[in-house]
Write a protein that holds these residues in place. Structure first.
Motif, mmCIF file in Angstrom:
data_model
loop_
_atom_site.group_PDB
_atom_site.id
_atom_site.type_symbol
_atom_site.label_atom_id
_atom_site.label_comp_id
_atom_site.label_asym_id
_atom_site.label_seq_id
_atom_site.Cartn_x
_atom_site.Cartn_y
_atom_site.Cartn_z
ATOM 1 N N ALA A 1 0.846 -1.187 0.000
ATOM 2 C CA ALA A 1 0.000 0.000 0.000
ATOM 3 C C ALA A 1 0.880 1.235 0.000
ATOM 4 N N GLY A 2 0.456 2.234 -0.738
ATOM 5 C CA GLY A 2 1.195 3.479 -0.843
ATOM 6 C C GLY A 2 0.787 4.468 0.227
ATOM 7 N N GLY A 3 0.430 4.006 1.398
ATOM 8 C CA GLY A 3 0.088 4.909 2.486
ATOM 9 C C GLY A 3 -1.389 5.203 2.539
ATOM 10 N N SER A 4 -1.731 6.141 3.418
ATOM 11 C CA SER A 4 -3.141 6.364 3.738
ATOM 12 C C SER A 4 -3.903 7.013 2.584
ATOM 13 N N GLY A 5 -3.175 7.503 1.562
ATOM 14 C CA GLY A 5 -3.859 8.079 0.418
ATOM 15 C C GLY A 5 -4.147 7.064 -0.671
ATOM 16 N N ASP A 6 -3.671 5.841 -0.513
ATOM 17 C CA ASP A 6 -3.757 4.843 -1.581
ATOM 18 C C ASP A 6 -5.088 4.098 -1.514
ATOM 19 N N GLN A 7 -6.123 4.765 -2.040
ATOM 20 C CA GLN A 7 -7.474 4.210 -2.008
ATOM 21 C C GLN A 7 -7.538 2.831 -2.665
ATOM 22 N N ALA A 8 -6.815 2.656 -3.772
ATOM 23 C CA ALA A 8 -6.909 1.391 -4.508
ATOM 24 C C ALA A 8 -6.358 0.220 -3.703
ATOM 25 N N SER A 9 -5.545 0.491 -2.669
ATOM 26 C CA SER A 9 -5.016 -0.618 -1.864
ATOM 27 C C SER A 9 -6.110 -1.295 -1.057
ATOM 28 N N LEU A 10 -7.264 -0.649 -0.944
ATOM 29 C CA LEU A 10 -8.385 -1.294 -0.248
ATOM 30 C C LEU A 10 -8.962 -2.448 -1.070
ATOM 31 N N LEU A 11 -8.791 -2.376 -2.401
ATOM 32 C CA LEU A 11 -9.510 -3.318 -3.264
ATOM 33 C C LEU A 11 -9.107 -4.777 -3.055
ATOM 34 N N PRO A 12 -7.789 -5.088 -3.019
ATOM 35 C CA PRO A 12 -7.452 -6.508 -2.841
ATOM 36 C C PRO A 12 -7.510 -6.954 -1.379
ATOM 37 N N SER A 13 -7.781 -6.045 -0.450
ATOM 38 C CA SER A 13 -7.729 -6.366 0.981
ATOM 39 C C SER A 13 -9.094 -6.824 1.476
ATOM 40 N N GLN A 14 -9.075 -7.662 2.494
ATOM 41 C CA GLN A 14 -10.335 -8.068 3.132
ATOM 42 C C GLN A 14 -10.422 -7.616 4.577
ATOM 43 N N ALA A 15 -9.297 -7.164 5.125
ATOM 44 C CA ALA A 15 -9.260 -6.864 6.552
ATOM 45 C C ALA A 15 -8.050 -5.990 6.827
ATOM 46 N N PHE A 16 -7.995 -5.461 8.050
ATOM 47 C CA PHE A 16 -6.711 -4.887 8.506
ATOM 48 C C PHE A 16 -6.362 -5.535 9.834
ATOM 49 N N LEU A 17 -5.062 -5.825 9.975
ATOM 50 C CA LEU A 17 -4.557 -6.337 11.246
ATOM 51 C C LEU A 17 -4.282 -5.172 12.171
ATOM 52 N N GLY B 1 -17.541 -8.582 -12.634
ATOM 53 C CA GLY B 1 -17.708 -9.667 -11.674
ATOM 54 C C GLY B 1 -17.411 -9.254 -10.241
ATOM 55 N N THR B 2 -16.858 -8.047 -10.071
ATOM 56 C CA THR B 2 -16.573 -7.552 -8.721
ATOM 57 C C THR B 2 -17.878 -7.234 -7.991
ATOM 58 N N VAL B 3 -17.979 -7.673 -6.749
ATOM 59 C CA VAL B 3 -19.096 -7.264 -5.900
ATOM 60 C C VAL B 3 -18.784 -5.864 -5.371
ATOM 61 N N LEU B 4 -19.731 -4.950 -5.549
ATOM 62 C CA LEU B 4 -19.470 -3.546 -5.199
ATOM 63 C C LEU B 4 -19.752 -3.299 -3.719
ATOM 64 N N GLY B 5 -18.688 -3.230 -2.928
ATOM 65 C CA GLY B 5 -18.787 -2.865 -1.522
ATOM 66 C C GLY B 5 -18.399 -1.414 -1.330
ATOM 67 N N PRO B 6 -18.293 -0.968 -0.089
ATOM 68 C CA PRO B 6 -17.945 0.435 0.169
ATOM 69 C C PRO B 6 -16.643 0.877 -0.498
ATOM 70 N N ALA B 7 -15.603 0.045 -0.470
ATOM 71 C CA ALA B 7 -14.330 0.445 -1.076
ATOM 72 C C ALA B 7 -14.461 0.559 -2.596
ATOM 73 N N GLU B 8 -15.220 -0.358 -3.195
ATOM 74 C CA GLU B 8 -15.395 -0.335 -4.651
ATOM 75 C C GLU B 8 -16.222 0.880 -5.076
ATOM 76 N N LEU B 9 -17.245 1.235 -4.295
ATOM 77 C CA LEU B 9 -18.015 2.444 -4.630
ATOM 78 C C LEU B 9 -17.106 3.669 -4.556
ATOM 79 N N ALA B 10 -16.214 3.694 -3.563
ATOM 80 C CA ALA B 10 -15.305 4.837 -3.445
ATOM 81 C C ALA B 10 -14.419 4.950 -4.679
ATOM 82 N N VAL B 11 -13.879 3.821 -5.127
ATOM 83 C CA VAL B 11 -13.028 3.836 -6.320
ATOM 84 C C VAL B 11 -13.856 4.219 -7.548
ATOM 85 N N GLY B 12 -15.071 3.704 -7.636
ATOM 86 C CA GLY B 12 -15.964 4.087 -8.736
ATOM 87 C C GLY B 12 -16.216 5.578 -8.754
ATOM 88 N N ALA B 13 -16.410 6.161 -7.580
ATOM 89 C CA ALA B 13 -16.627 7.608 -7.492
ATOM 90 C C ALA B 13 -15.390 8.355 -7.972
#
Lengths: 409, 409
Positions: A372-388, B153-165
């Motif tokens: 992840a490129g830091g707190s501004g890297d919105q796209a890093s949320l996409l492949p993630s399912q959780a945060f530790l 095929g992606t399920v649109l959750g909160p993170a995906e809506l943000a990226v879409g926006a």
């Protein structure tokens, strides 16, 4: 600066159960029950036939009788007619009430039925029943009349709605949805329908927060304010008065356009804390308007907003739907996951690390850190399912460390 | 009799992608994307300032300069004005676009700003920047213009809506919701608002199936038929024509009131199988109306109905929302769980065992069998979170066995 634990405690201290409302059972899916549901009858309410076949007296079978005259046929939904002759049988269907005089059911698969010359139907039993009561689901075998089935606080899923229907709970008391105002701030943000100038970006945090709050059971409305203290002073009071929670994103850091903490205090919102020993999301501001909304003012970087929502605001939204206040943010709590790659993090801050999760073949939940490129890297949320949640006192987290994972998918 | 694997394959073979529809982005939460979304600009689209402070030229700092004249102040959302003097600085806020001529940001925490006698503002830098580009989130650091962000095929959750926006996808193509008719049958069943006679019970499977199908993304409507082949022959054709799937409960066993398999075949529904080597839920009937609905005719015992829905119908409902047909029911697939108590099951049937789940402190998902009174024991669903799938060829399942768990909570 406040630790994550202290911040959690202060957020939890504002939990107050929301009022209840009455809903038709089918509309209550996903809602939290406010009054317990009890069994209005036994489960099952009668000796329920569990197989299609014939009902008879076990003792007759045990004494060696194999052929039984069929006195009559009984379907589910018919009032049961008693067995007249203790050595006869009733042909019977699944779901029917076992006739008086019979105690056992032999299924069709274990029978041959013939009609004799007098037109009478006779069943030849080809197996011995293992015990009296075989293929009968006995009255009250599962639950007794008056038993507690669903305590207050139960989330009503498909199984709970089915049980509610069985006991005739056509209307149920549930917590009304939390009302959440989502407010984005920032002069650089344009509506999603607009083509941004090179130095502008489109608004996305507000939509993200609304969607995430909806998934936590909330009703939401979205607002945007520019970085203008006067606009905030005019616009925020109605939101503070009308909503259970106001989720703001942006405007809480040290910049010259970060008017929110000051403006919120001026509007009478009691500041409970500002800044938490965590990354991302350090400038998180939290407060409460006496008699009004709880205010989560989240840092505006997308990963900061997202992580703070799932770490603090979502558990709060789930908790206020419970019938009694808890002192912790236990609702939607994290699950233990096993770190699959070594992680180093030096600063003395709790680190929220984006990870993808995988179920290992041995039943362990494995966590793989996402680049992840830091707190501004919105796209890093996409492949993630959780945060530790990595505690601040430790710098190296070896492979195999078990750490709390906050799932957001 | 068909194995669970063969039944799964036959169900999967009927998967056809549903049509797409266009929705406003905020309404697309939870839906499946049908057209990929690409980055319409770089992520970030400009060199984005990540801290409040001053922007300057790293080389000046590296040469030993510590005091910088502040030429002007720049807020987020303002077009960037270039740095005029290469040895000066611009006071700058998070989210702003880095001015031409500057490459590094020093945050307020590491500065002292003073005003000299001429009224000019000067920043004294108290740390060295570790590298050029510090506190700058460089243009395209995370994603490049044209990069694929969200595949179809992606399920649109909160993170995906943000990226879409962020990429301006104000309207998105998503799969329309599956349309599901839920039909309960059985003369013993009365509406939930009615007090049952001693031999009657209230309808609950229909509500359960509607709720569970809704949670899988479906639009549902509920119907009830008595055990009357004429009523079924009159009522079912419209449902078979109008819906993507018809979920029936009850009427598929060997009883004299079990008219469904025969009636469905008479109505032109092609039977794909009847009866599966499994417990509970052996009499499961499955078919397809050519040009019409897929028919899941589930056994009516509540646990049978429930387990068959989650094992076959829910994966099907998720799969038909995907843009391409798959040969398997992989969607919503089970996760490995560790059996915490020994289980014995002798019949040569796949056994679906209700379990509660617990996350062990070592990150393993533990499964505890729930006491259940058989397929009629509706209340046994309440403490359970999943069912394990125990293969037919094995009789004893020792503690520690890792088995697939189908979660329903």
């Amino acid at each position: 600066m406040l630790s994550v634990e202290e911040a959690t405690r202060l957020v939890a201290a504002t939990i107050r159960p929301l009022p209840a409302e009455y809903l038709s059972l089918p509309l209550a899916l996903g809602r939290v029950l406010r009054e317990p549901l009890y069994a209005d009858r036994d489960f099952p309410p009668f000796n329920r036939v569990a197989m299609d076949g014939i009902a008879l007296r076990y003792a007759a079978l045990a004494e060696g009788q194999t052929e039984f005259l069929i006195e009559h046929t009984q379907f589910a939904g018919q009032p049961p007619r008693p067995l007249q002759d203790p050595n006869a049988a009733v042909e019977i269907m699944t779901g029917a009430s076992l006739p008086e005089g019979a105690d056992t059911v032999i299924r069709y698969e274990d029978l041959v039925i013939r009609t004799d010359e007098a037109g009478r139907r006779l069943a030849l039993v080809q197996v011995g029943a293992p015990r009296a009561g075989h293929n009968v689901h006995a009255q009250a075998a599962d639950r007794h009349h008056g038993d507690l089935l669903l305590p207050a606080g139960t989330v009503l899923g498909p199984a709970e709605l089915a049980v509610g229907a069985t006991v005739g709970a056509a209307t149920v008391a549930v917590t009304r949805r939390p009302r959440v105002a989502v407010v984005s701030t920032g002069d650089e943000l344009v509506p999603i329908t607009q083509q941004p100038e090179p130095h502008q970006i489109r608004r996305s945090n507000g939509l993200m927060l609304q969607a995430a709050a909806q998934q936590a059971g909330a009703e939401t409305a979205g607002f945007h304010f520019n970085d203008d203290p006067e606009a905030l002073r005019l616009g925020l009071p109605a939101l503070l008065a009308d909503y259970d929670a106001v989720l703001l994103s942006g405007g809480v850091s040290k910049g010259k356009a970060d008017f929110l903490p000051q403006t919120l205090r001026e509007l009478g919102v009691e500041q409970l804390f500002h800044e938490v020993q965590q990354r991302p999301g350090k400038p998180f501001w939290f407060g409460k308007q006496p008699g009004g909304a709880v205010v989560f003012a989240l840092p505006g970087n997308p990963v900061s907003t997202f992580v703070n929502f799932y770490r603090y605001a979502r558990p709060w939204l789930l908790a206020v739907q419970q019938p009694t206040a808890t002192a912790t943010l236990a609702a939607g709590s994290p699950v233990p996951a096993v770190l699959a790659q070594e992680v180093q993090f030096k600063p003395k801050l709790t680190h929220f690390l984006l990870v993808s999760l995988e179920h290992g073949p041995d039943g362990r939940l494995l966590a793989y850190p996402e680049r992840a490129g830091g707190s501004g890297d919105q796209a890093s949320l996409l492949p993630s399912q959780a945060f530790l949640e990595l505690p601040p006192e430790q710098e190296v987290f070896p492979v195999g460390s078990v750490l709390p994972a906050w799932r957001f998918r």
